[in-house]
Design a protein around this motif. Structure first.
Motif, short mmCIF file in Angstrom:
data_model
loop_
_atom_site.label_atom_id
_atom_site.label_comp_id
_atom_site.label_asym_id
_atom_site.label_seq_id
_atom_site.Cartn_x
_atom_site.Cartn_y
_atom_site.Cartn_z
N CYS A 164 10.47 -37.47 -1.06
CA CYS A 164 11.42 -37.68 0.02
C CYS A 164 11.35 -36.49 0.98
CB CYS A 164 12.84 -37.82 -0.52
SG CYS A 164 13.07 -39.31 -1.48
N GLU B 62 13.58 -35.79 6.32
CA GLU B 62 14.12 -36.83 7.19
C GLU B 62 14.97 -37.83 6.43
OE1 GLU B 62 10.85 -38.61 9.24
OE2 GLU B 62 10.03 -36.68 9.82
N ALA B 63 14.79 -37.92 5.12
CA ALA B 63 15.52 -38.89 4.32
C ALA B 63 16.07 -38.21 3.07
CB ALA B 63 14.59 -40.04 3.93
N ASP B 64 17.23 -38.67 2.63
CA ASP B 64 17.88 -38.07 1.47
C ASP B 64 17.38 -38.63 0.15
OD1 ASP B 64 19.45 -36.41 3.02
OD2 ASP B 64 21.12 -37.82 3.09
N ASN B 65 16.85 -39.84 0.17
CA ASN B 65 16.40 -40.46 -1.08
C ASN B 65 15.32 -41.50 -0.79
OD1 ASN B 65 17.72 -43.00 -0.41
ND2 ASN B 65 19.64 -42.00 -0.97
N GLU C 127 16.35 -44.42 1.62
CA GLU C 127 16.35 -44.04 3.03
C GLU C 127 14.92 -43.88 3.54
OE1 GLU C 127 18.80 -40.71 4.08
OE2 GLU C 127 20.55 -41.56 3.08
N ASN C 128 14.06 -43.34 2.71
CA ASN C 128 12.67 -43.18 3.09
C ASN C 128 12.03 -44.55 3.34
OD1 ASN C 128 10.76 -41.21 3.68
ND2 ASN C 128 9.79 -41.38 1.68
N ILE D 87 13.64 -47.32 4.25
CA ILE D 87 14.20 -47.85 5.49
C ILE D 87 13.48 -47.24 6.69
CG2 ILE D 87 16.26 -47.85 6.96
CD1 ILE D 87 17.90 -48.11 4.34
N LEU D 88 13.23 -45.94 6.62
CA LEU D 88 12.50 -45.26 7.70
C LEU D 88 11.10 -45.83 7.83
CD1 LEU D 88 12.65 -43.02 9.81
CD2 LEU D 88 11.93 -41.42 8.05
#
Length: 115
Positions: free
Chosen positions: A65, A68-71, A74-75, A77-78
């Motif tokens: 991760c 830019e992303a917490d988990n 989120e990664n 989704i990005l």
């Protein structure tokens, strides 16, 4: 998620076979199979080619991760967002905003009913 799991997911998401990917990257299908089974790891050059092929970061491939992303969620989704066309990104954002408004409305109604 292991490297092999991530690679398998990318193949499934894109509807690509292992054989097609191996041919595109000019590597043996058995080598790719070993990556997917987590019995071998690709070298740096192959990692770069995989990242370019799937339009993802090497961090994503390795399950790391970024800042830019917490988990991992989120990664992902990005990753999905970056894979869309600009028009699709706008629609994706609007859908997300609509979900936030709906959640806010439900929370507000819940607070009113409990008062």
């Amino acid at each position: 998620m292991s490297f092999g799991d991530t690679l398998r997911k990318l193949l499934n998401d894109r509807g690509i076979t292992q054989k097609q990917l191996a041919m595109s990257l000019n590597i043996a299908a058995s080598t790719l199979g070993n990556y997917i089974q987590d019995s071998r790891e690709p070298d740096f050059e192959t990692l770069k080619r995989l990242a370019d092929f799937f339009d993802v970061s090497i961090d994503y491939l390795l399950g790391h991760c970024s800042k830019e992303a917490d988990n991992h969620l989120e990664n992902e989704i990005l990753h999905i967002f970056r894979s869309l066309t600009p028009e699709q990104q706008e629609i994706y954002l609007e859908q997300g905003k609509a979900m936030i408004k709906l959640n806010h409305k439900k929370n507000t109604e819940s607070l009113k009913s409990s008062s």
